[in-house]
Design an enzyme around this catalytic site. Structure first.
Site, PDB file in Angstrom:
ATOM      1  N   ARG A 188      -2.028 -20.583   5.374  1.00  0.00           N
ATOM      2  CA  ARG A 188      -1.822 -19.456   4.463  1.00  0.00           C
ATOM      3  C   ARG A 188      -1.300 -18.227   5.206  1.00  0.00           C
ATOM      4  O   ARG A 188      -0.487 -17.470   4.669  1.00  0.00           O
ATOM      5  CB  ARG A 188      -3.136 -19.127   3.738  1.00  0.00           C
ATOM      6  CG  ARG A 188      -3.480 -20.163   2.667  1.00  0.00           C
ATOM      7  CD  ARG A 188      -4.934 -20.071   2.273  1.00  0.00           C
ATOM      8  NE  ARG A 188      -5.279 -20.921   1.139  1.00  0.00           N
ATOM      9  CZ  ARG A 188      -5.472 -22.242   1.200  1.00  0.00           C
ATOM     10  NH1 ARG A 188      -5.321 -22.884   2.337  1.00  0.00           N
ATOM     11  NH2 ARG A 188      -5.804 -22.916   0.118  1.00  0.00           N
TER      12      ARG A 188
ATOM     13  N   GLY B 249      -0.728 -32.000   2.797  1.00  0.00           N
ATOM     14  CA  GLY B 249      -0.765 -31.755   1.351  1.00  0.00           C
ATOM     15  C   GLY B 249      -0.822 -30.268   1.060  1.00  0.00           C
ATOM     16  O   GLY B 249      -0.204 -29.779   0.111  1.00  0.00           O
TER      17      GLY B 249
ATOM     18  N   SER C 124      -9.391 -27.834  -7.087  1.00  0.00           N
ATOM     19  CA  SER C 124      -8.506 -28.015  -5.940  1.00  0.00           C
ATOM     20  C   SER C 124      -7.901 -26.679  -5.531  1.00  0.00           C
ATOM     21  O   SER C 124      -7.202 -26.039  -6.315  1.00  0.00           O
ATOM     22  CB  SER C 124      -7.382 -29.002  -6.288  1.00  0.00           C
ATOM     23  OG  SER C 124      -6.303 -28.835  -5.400  1.00  0.00           O
TER      24      SER C 124
ATOM     25  N   GLN D 252      -5.621 -26.321  -3.477  1.00  0.00           N
ATOM     26  CA  GLN D 252      -4.170 -26.455  -3.332  1.00  0.00           C
ATOM     27  C   GLN D 252      -3.472 -26.186  -4.660  1.00  0.00           C
ATOM     28  O   GLN D 252      -2.475 -25.469  -4.716  1.00  0.00           O
ATOM     29  CB  GLN D 252      -3.835 -27.849  -2.794  1.00  0.00           C
ATOM     30  CG  GLN D 252      -4.361 -28.044  -1.378  1.00  0.00           C
ATOM     31  CD  GLN D 252      -4.095 -29.426  -0.826  1.00  0.00           C
ATOM     32  OE1 GLN D 252      -3.481 -30.262  -1.491  1.00  0.00           O
ATOM     33  NE2 GLN D 252      -4.554 -29.678   0.385  1.00  0.00           N
TER      34      GLN D 252
ATOM     35  N   ASP E 239     -13.635 -32.542   2.741  1.00  0.00           N
ATOM     36  CA  ASP E 239     -13.020 -32.988   3.992  1.00  0.00           C
ATOM     37  C   ASP E 239     -14.052 -33.542   4.979  1.00  0.00           C
ATOM     38  O   ASP E 239     -13.688 -34.204   5.956  1.00  0.00           O
ATOM     39  CB  ASP E 239     -12.266 -31.827   4.657  1.00  0.00           C
ATOM     40  CG  ASP E 239     -11.044 -31.411   3.851  1.00  0.00           C
ATOM     41  OD1 ASP E 239     -10.547 -32.240   3.052  1.00  0.00           O
ATOM     42  OD2 ASP E 239     -10.583 -30.268   4.018  1.00  0.00           O
TER      43      ASP E 239
ATOM     44  N   LYS F 135      -6.723 -38.231  -0.648  1.00  0.00           N
ATOM     45  CA  LYS F 135      -6.583 -37.396   0.555  1.00  0.00           C
ATOM     46  C   LYS F 135      -5.572 -38.054   1.508  1.00  0.00           C
ATOM     47  O   LYS F 135      -4.784 -38.895   1.097  1.00  0.00           O
ATOM     48  CB  LYS F 135      -7.955 -37.210   1.201  1.00  0.00           C
ATOM     49  CG  LYS F 135      -8.899 -36.364   0.357  1.00  0.00           C
ATOM     50  CD  LYS F 135      -8.395 -34.938   0.310  1.00  0.00           C
ATOM     51  CE  LYS F 135      -9.108 -34.126  -0.734  1.00  0.00           C
ATOM     52  NZ  LYS F 135      -8.523 -32.804  -0.909  1.00  0.00           N
TER      53      LYS F 135
ATOM     54  N   ARG G 120     -10.048 -42.177   1.065  1.00  0.00           N
ATOM     55  CA  ARG G 120     -11.181 -42.064   2.001  1.00  0.00           C
ATOM     56  C   ARG G 120     -12.421 -42.836   1.544  1.00  0.00           C
ATOM     57  O   ARG G 120     -13.290 -43.116   2.364  1.00  0.00           O
ATOM     58  CB  ARG G 120     -11.516 -40.590   2.237  1.00  0.00           C
ATOM     59  CG  ARG G 120     -10.485 -39.948   3.141  1.00  0.00           C
ATOM     60  CD  ARG G 120     -10.845 -38.551   3.559  1.00  0.00           C
ATOM     61  NE  ARG G 120      -9.852 -38.056   4.489  1.00  0.00           N
ATOM     62  CZ  ARG G 120      -9.575 -36.767   4.678  1.00  0.00           C
ATOM     63  NH1 ARG G 120     -10.234 -35.845   4.013  1.00  0.00           N
ATOM     64  NH2 ARG G 120      -8.660 -36.416   5.558  1.00  0.00           N
TER      65      ARG G 120
HETATM   66  C1  S3P Z   1      -7.191 -27.417   1.293  1.00  0.00           C
HETATM   67  C2  S3P Z   1      -7.776 -27.821   0.130  1.00  0.00           C
HETATM   68  C3  S3P Z   1      -8.438 -29.126  -0.039  1.00  0.00           C
HETATM   69  C4  S3P Z   1      -8.712 -29.797   1.295  1.00  0.00           C
HETATM   70  C5  S3P Z   1      -7.552 -29.691   2.248  1.00  0.00           C
HETATM   71  C6  S3P Z   1      -7.216 -28.241   2.517  1.00  0.00           C
HETATM   72  C7  S3P Z   1      -6.544 -26.089   1.340  1.00  0.00           C
HETATM   73  O1  S3P Z   1      -7.598 -29.966  -0.808  1.00  0.00           O
HETATM   74  O2  S3P Z   1      -9.070 -31.142   1.110  1.00  0.00           O
HETATM   75  O3  S3P Z   1      -7.837 -30.330   3.467  1.00  0.00           O
HETATM   76  O4  S3P Z   1      -6.270 -25.571   2.439  1.00  0.00           O
HETATM   77  O5  S3P Z   1      -6.297 -25.529   0.267  1.00  0.00           O
HETATM   78  P1  S3P Z   1      -7.584 -29.929  -2.419  1.00  0.00           P
HETATM   79  O6  S3P Z   1      -7.285 -28.552  -2.820  1.00  0.00           O
HETATM   80  O7  S3P Z   1      -6.491 -30.852  -2.839  1.00  0.00           O
HETATM   81  O8  S3P Z   1      -8.934 -30.398  -2.845  1.00  0.00           O
END
Ligand code: S3P
Length: 428
Positions: A31, A96, A169, A171, A315, A342, A346
Site C-alpha cells: 500500500r 493477489g 476481504s 483486497q 494467512d 489463496k 490451503r
Molecule cells: C491482504 C488481504 C488478505 C490476505 C492477503 C493480504 C491485503 O486477502 O490474505 O495475504 O494486504 O489486503 P483477502 O483480502 O483476499 O482476504
C-alpha cells in the site's frame, strides 16, 4: 526445484529477535508504494519489505510514472499524483494484493493497463473485483469474462457506489476504496466482518476523507494525496511462524520486536494464546498503526475450535494447523472457504500434507478437523505456496521434514531459512 531438509532441534529456542530481523509488513509495504503514486511530492518509506511480491508492486509504480530512489533503509517515491500510461504490461508476480488493488486504482485512471502474474495468480478469482468495478463504470476484462488474469483495463470515469460485499476481504475493500477516490460523489462499502484496515488508516493519514466502521464512507479527492511518511513495522504474519515454533518446542521463549499490533492482524497470536501458549502484547508506539513487542513462551497446547473472524488470521491458518497437530485433543477451523482461493487451496494443501505426516485430519468444504498428538516426518509439497512451505518447515523442528518447492518463500520472507538455521540444522 529447490528443497529444504529440516533436522529436529536439539535444544529449546531462546531468542530475542532484532527490530528488523523479520521482514516488514507485506500489506503495508504494498500500500505504501501504491498510495505514494497518488500523492503529489516525495513519499518516504522506511523498512519497505524487500521481497518479490512487494518489489513487483514497486516496479509497477515506477512503470506508472513514479521515480524511485533508495537511500539507506528508506525508499523515496516521487510522483505528481497523475498516473502515466505504461508502455508495457504490469507483472504482479504471485501477489493477489498487487493485482486486486492495482485493478481498483487503475480503473479510474486515463490509459490502457494490462495486469498479469505468475501461473498461480493467473488461476485466482478476480471477478470479486472486476464485477463491482464494472458496475461502477470501469472498463475491465480478462479471461472467463473477467474472472482470470491477465486483466485488461481501459481506465476512465467511475461512478460513486454503495457496495455490500459478501466476503470479508481487504483486497476487495481496498480496490473499491481506491476507485471510490475518483467517483462522482460519496461512496459506501459494507463488509460482513471487518477485514484488515490498513488502506483506511493510511489514506486518512494522506488527507482522504474516509469514515471507518461497519459501513465505510469514501469521499472523492479533488487534488492529489499528501505524500506519505511511514516506517513499516514487522509483519505479524511472518513472525507468527516463529511463535508457532516456540509453541511446539518445549521450554522455548522468544521476544518479537517492532511488531504491527493492529487487532485485525494479531488474531492468530490470540488463538495460540487460547490454546495455552503464554503470549504478552506490549504497545510501544502508535502512528498510523499500533506497534510494540510480542513475547511468546512455551506452555503445553490444547485443541481449539475456531469459526469466527477468520479473515483476521486467514494467512496464519497453515501455521496454526501445525500447532493444532501438536496440541492435545481435537481442533477445528470452520467458515474458512476463502482458504481455498489463496496462493494455493490451503485447505487441500494442509490436509494432504498433514496426512503425509500421519496426522489424523478430516477435510470440510470450509476448513478441517485435526486430532492432535502425533506428527511424523514426511516429504512436503508446498504447492508453490510460501506459507505452506514455511509452516511445514516449522513442524520440522520437532520431527524433521523435507519441504519441496520452497522458492515461493522469497515472495514474502526471503530470510526465513536463514533465521531457522539459527535454531536447527537446515540443508538447502
Ligand atoms: C491482504 C488481504 C488478505 C490476505 C492477503 C493480504 C491485503 O486477502 O490474505 O495475504 O494486504 O489486503 P483477502 O483480502 O483476499 O482476504
Amino acid at each position: 526445484m529447490k528443497i529444504a531438509k529440516i533436522f529436529p532441534i536439539e535444544k529449546e529456542i531462546s531468542y530475542e529477535f532484532g527490530e528488523r530481523e523479520i521482514g516488514s509488513d507485506k500489506s503495508i509495504s504494498h500500500r505504501s508504494v501504491m498510495f505514494s503514486l497518488l500523492a503529489n511530492g516525495t513519499s518516504k518509506i522506511e523498512n519497505f519489505l524487500e521481497a518479490e511480491d512487494t518489489q513487483n508492486s514497486l516496479k509497477i509504480v515506477e512503470k506508472l510514472g513514479a521515480e524511485v530512489r533508495r537511500e539507506g533503509k528508506a525508499i523515496f517515491v516521487t510522483s505528481s499524483g497523475v498516473v502515466k500510461e505504461p508502455d508495457d504490461i504490469l507483472d504482479c508476480g504471485n501477489s493477489g494484493t498487487g493485482m486486486r488493488l492495482f485493478a481498483g486504482l487503475l480503473s479510474s485512471q486515463k490509459g490502457h493497463f494490462v495486469l498479469t502474474g505468475d501461473k498461480y495468480l493467473r488461476r485466482r478469482p478476480m471477478k470479486r473485483v472486476s464485477k463491482p468495478l464494472r458496475e461502477i463504470g470501469a472498463s475491465l476484462d480478462g479471461r472467463d469474462d473477467g474472472e482470470l488474469a491477465p486483466l485488461s483495463i481501459r481506465g476512465g470515469e467511475v461512478k460513486s457506489f454503495h457496495y455490500v460485499s459478501k466476503i470479508a476481504s481487504a483486497q476487495v475493500k481496498s480496490a473499491l476504496i481506491l476507485a471510490g477516490l475518483f467517483g462522482d460523489g460519496k461512496s459506501t462499502f459494507v463488509e460482513p466482518e471487518l477485514s484488515r484496515d490498513h488502506t483506511e488508516r493510511m489514506l486518512r493519514g494522506m488527507g482522504v476523507e474516509i469514515v471507518s466502521g461497519k459501513e465505510i464512507e469514501i469521499y472523492p479527492i479533488s487534488k492529489p494525496l499528501e505524500p506519505l511518511e511511514i516506517e513499516v513495522p514487522t509483519d505479524p504474519s511472518s513472525a507468527f511462524f516463529f511463535a508457532v515454533a516456540t509453541a511446539i518446542v518445549p521450554n522455548s521463549k522468544i521476544v518479537l520486536k517492532n511488531m504491527l499490533l493492529n487487532p485485525t492482524r494479531i488474531e492468530a497470536f490470540k488463538v495460540l494464546q487460547k490454546m495455552g501458549t503464554k503470549i504478552e502484547f506490549l504497545e510501544k508506539s502508535s502512528k498510523y498503526e499500533s506497534i510494540g513487542e510480542i513475547r511468546v513462551e512455551y506452555r503445553p497446547l490444547k485443541g481449539i475450535e475456531v469459526s469466527e473472524n477468520i479473515s483476521w488470521f486467514i494467512d496464519e491458518v497453515p501455521a496454526l494447523a501445525i500447532a493444532m497437530s501438536v496440541a492435545e485433543g481435537k481442533s477445528q477451523i470452520r467458515n474458512g472457504e476463502e482458504l481455498r482461493v489463496k496462493e494455493s487451496d490451503r485447505i487441500d494443501a494442509v490436509v494432504k500434507n498433514l496426512k503425509n505426516c500421519a496426522v489424523e485430519v478430516e477435510e470440510f468444504p470450509d476448513g478441517f478437523e485435526i486430532v492432535g498428538g502425533k506428527i511424523e516426518p514426511a516429504e512436503i509439497d508446498s504447492f508453490g505456496d510460501h506459507r505452506i512451505a514455511m509452516s511445514f518447515a516449522i513442524a520440522g523442528l520437532l520431527v524433521g521434514m523435507r519441504v519441496e518447492d520452497i522458492e515461493s518463500v522469497n515472495t514474502s520472507f526471503p530470510n526465513f531459512f536463514e533465521i531457522l538455521q539459527k535454531f536447527t540444522k537446515v540443508e538447502l
